[in-house]
Design a protein around this motif. Structure first.
Motif, PDB file in Angstrom:
ATOM      1  N   ALA A 339       0.801  -1.224   0.000  1.00 35.63           N
ATOM      2  CA  ALA A 339       0.000   0.000   0.000  1.00 35.63           C
ATOM      3  C   ALA A 339       0.835   1.276   0.000  1.00 35.63           C
ATOM      4  O   ALA A 339       0.311   2.353  -0.237  1.00 35.63           O
ATOM      5  N   GLY A 340       2.124   1.163   0.281  1.00 36.38           N
ATOM      6  CA  GLY A 340       2.953   2.362   0.330  1.00 36.38           C
ATOM      7  C   GLY A 340       2.723   3.148   1.604  1.00 36.38           C
ATOM      8  O   GLY A 340       2.485   2.577   2.672  1.00 36.38           O
ATOM      9  N   ARG A 341       2.717   4.506   1.493  1.00 33.92           N
ATOM     10  CA  ARG A 341       2.616   5.343   2.694  1.00 33.92           C
ATOM     11  C   ARG A 341       1.399   6.259   2.686  1.00 33.92           C
ATOM     12  O   ARG A 341       1.271   7.129   3.543  1.00 33.92           O
ATOM     13  N   ASP A 342       0.521   6.094   1.740  1.00 33.89           N
ATOM     14  CA  ASP A 342      -0.658   6.947   1.626  1.00 33.89           C
ATOM     15  C   ASP A 342      -1.829   6.328   2.398  1.00 33.89           C
ATOM     16  O   ASP A 342      -2.354   5.284   2.005  1.00 33.89           O
ATOM     17  N   GLU A 343      -2.236   6.974   3.495  1.00 38.22           N
ATOM     18  CA  GLU A 343      -3.315   6.434   4.307  1.00 38.22           C
ATOM     19  C   GLU A 343      -4.660   6.462   3.586  1.00 38.22           C
ATOM     20  O   GLU A 343      -5.627   5.839   4.036  1.00 38.22           O
ATOM     21  N   HIS A 344      -4.709   7.183   2.473  1.00 34.84           N
ATOM     22  CA  HIS A 344      -5.942   7.167   1.677  1.00 34.84           C
ATOM     23  C   HIS A 344      -6.245   5.752   1.180  1.00 34.84           C
ATOM     24  O   HIS A 344      -7.407   5.396   0.960  1.00 34.84           O
ATOM     25  N   ALA A 345      -5.198   4.940   1.015  1.00 36.84           N
ATOM     26  CA  ALA A 345      -5.394   3.555   0.580  1.00 36.84           C
ATOM     27  C   ALA A 345      -6.221   2.783   1.598  1.00 36.84           C
ATOM     28  O   ALA A 345      -7.000   1.888   1.236  1.00 36.84           O
ATOM     29  N   VAL A 346      -6.070   3.127   2.876  1.00 37.83           N
ATOM     30  CA  VAL A 346      -6.855   2.460   3.910  1.00 37.83           C
ATOM     31  C   VAL A 346      -8.330   2.816   3.753  1.00 37.83           C
ATOM     32  O   VAL A 346      -9.211   1.948   3.840  1.00 37.83           O
ATOM     33  N   GLU A 347      -8.610   4.101   3.499  1.00 39.06           N
ATOM     34  CA  GLU A 347     -10.002   4.521   3.340  1.00 39.06           C
ATOM     35  C   GLU A 347     -10.652   3.835   2.143  1.00 39.06           C
ATOM     36  O   GLU A 347     -11.815   3.401   2.215  1.00 39.06           O
ATOM     37  N   THR A 348      -9.904   3.732   1.045  1.00 38.54           N
ATOM     38  CA  THR A 348     -10.436   3.084  -0.160  1.00 38.54           C
ATOM     39  C   THR A 348     -10.728   1.606   0.108  1.00 38.54           C
ATOM     40  O   THR A 348     -11.807   1.098  -0.233  1.00 38.54           O
ATOM     41  N   ALA A 349      -9.750   0.914   0.712  1.00 37.89           N
ATOM     42  CA  ALA A 349      -9.929  -0.517   0.999  1.00 37.89           C
ATOM     43  C   ALA A 349     -11.047  -0.728   2.013  1.00 37.89           C
ATOM     44  O   ALA A 349     -11.814  -1.702   1.923  1.00 37.89           O
ATOM     45  N   MET A 350     -11.181   0.192   2.979  1.00 36.76           N
ATOM     46  CA  MET A 350     -12.223   0.061   3.992  1.00 36.76           C
ATOM     47  C   MET A 350     -13.607   0.233   3.371  1.00 36.76           C
ATOM     48  O   MET A 350     -14.561  -0.495   3.727  1.00 36.76           O
ATOM     49  N   ALA A 351     -13.733   1.166   2.437  1.00 37.94           N
ATOM     50  CA  ALA A 351     -15.025   1.360   1.775  1.00 37.94           C
ATOM     51  C   ALA A 351     -15.427   0.100   1.007  1.00 37.94           C
ATOM     52  O   ALA A 351     -16.596  -0.323   1.037  1.00 37.94           O
ATOM     53  N   ARG A 352     -14.472  -0.513   0.332  1.00 36.30           N
ATOM     54  CA  ARG A 352     -14.754  -1.746  -0.413  1.00 36.30           C
ATOM     55  C   ARG A 352     -15.080  -2.897   0.538  1.00 36.30           C
ATOM     56  O   ARG A 352     -15.932  -3.739   0.240  1.00 36.30           O
TER      57      ARG A 352
END
Length: 386
Positions: A339-352
């Motif tokens: 996922a790298g270092r962008d916490e936005h990836a967590v929000e995207t994965a959480m929405a899915r």
């Protein structure tokens, strides 16, 4: 022969729905895969070896002629396919009748029912067969009878039988090996490498073995790729190693791996064992008024199967390790593969993940802190120190 099969329709799930099972078998892999799929599993198949018949091999011809020239006292038949292959090869050399005549004169031991069937199909009758289908019981019988000065022919099945031949020789027997076929690495290593990658990345919930040579071959390939420690770590903690019997388990036990084995050494009981073991290892939690059971690549919500993307499963496992507690976005980010270092990836994965679960309130957002599983209040005390 398939490499990978998807899970059946999730509308009606079986005991293995939501789990991924690796199959290393070369023979009867389609049968094992079909049994697993009928119970809901996703199957990843990679034959860890291939069987090379030795009908034209000088070793088998030499062993056969040796037994015709000098009669053994005992012949131990270990596999049906091997015994049939031996008789067929002898017939091809014009030695079939002579071999059968010789086998009628000796004490003929069969390891199990399938071997007995092959012996009787050849017009012979076995003198004895163990109820356990175990080579250990065959060995005990021979040693109790006494093998000092006796000539014992043992049909080998792909590799020397661990401890069996050595114990007979230590007891004073002359042992003649009959190498009917040989195990070799698969010609295409791609499927094996994908199976190894799935195991070490915890993309498998169980890994099945139906022969000791398959286990040896997979361990050897892991060593060639520098993955031995990673594979053993996965089999120790997260990927269930399931063997069809104790002989099959020996190469894994030599590396300190505990395996599960059915009481009857057959494919059907092996699958039934997985149907008990894997659901028993799944974590079930009372969350937001629902019962959530976390499986390998899916979640049961009140008994309904919900397939979840890999990133979502990574988040869910991180949350379930401390149910009811807030898990920071930074920690969840570390749980996301690549996922790298962008916490936005967590929000995207959480929405899915929430969409896949079909019940958004199962996971709560805690503003500026992270996320938590909405554990039911009655369960809070139980998991307070989780």
């Amino acid at each position: 022969m398939y490499e990978e099969q998807q899970q059946p329709d999730t509308g009606r799930h079986g005991p293995l729905s939501g789990f991924t099972v690796g199959v290393t078998a070369a023979r009867r892999a389609d049968e094992l895969g079909a049994l697993l799929q009928r119970r809901g599993a996703a199957v990843l198949h990679a034959p860890a070896l291939r069987i090379v018949p030795l009908a034209d091999d000088s070793e088998l011809l030499a062993a056969t002629k040796d037994l015709l020239d000098q009669a053994p006292d005992v012949v131990v038949a270990t596999t049906a396919i091997g015994f049939r292959g031996w008789v067929e090869a002898a017939e091809g050399w014009g030695l079939g009748e002579a071999l059968l005549a010789r086998l009628r004169e000796v004490e003929l031991l069969a390891r199990g029912p399938k071997v007995k069937g092959a012996i009787r199909a050849a017009g012979l009758t076995e003198d004895w067969s163990p109820s356990s289908e175990s080579m250990a019981e065959v060995l005990d019988r021979l040693l109790e009878e006494g093998v000092e000065g006796r000539r014992v022919a043992v049909q080998l099945h792909g590799e020397p039988l661990p401890g069996f031949v050595e114990s007979l020789r230590a007891g004073g027997a002359e042992v003649v090996g009959v190498p009917v076929y040989r195990w070799m690495p698969p010609e295409d290593l791609g499927p094996v490498d994908r199976l190894l990658d799935a195991a070490v990345s915890r993309g498998l919930d169980a890994l099945t073995f139906t022969s000791a040579p398959a286990a040896v071959s997979l361990l050897d390939r892991a060593g060639q790729r520098g993955l031995t420690a990673e594979l053993l770590g996965a089999l120790h903690h997260d990927v269930l190693p399931a063997c069809v019997g104790p002989v099959t388990a020996l190469p894994l036990q030599a590396h300190g791996i505990d395996t599960v084995q059915p009481e009857r050494f057959r494919l059907g009981p092996l699958v039934q064992l997985l149907c008990q073991e894997l659901p028993g290892r799944a974590r079930a939690l009372p969350v937001a008024g629902h019962r959530m059971e976390i499986r390998g690549h899916a979640v049961l919500v009140d008994g309904a199967l919900k397939p979840v993307p890999p990133a979502g499963m990574s988040l869910l496992r991180a949350l379930s390790r401390r149910p009811g507690w807030v898990v920071a976005r930074s920690e969840l980010l570390r749980a996301l593969p690549g996922a790298g270092r962008d916490e936005h990836a967590v929000e995207t994965a959480m929405a899915r993940l929430r969409t896949a679960l079909g019940a958004p309130k199962l996971i709560q957002t805690v503003v500026k802190r992270g996320y938590r599983l909405a554990l039911d209040p009655a369960a809070d005390a139980k998991y307070a120190d989780a």
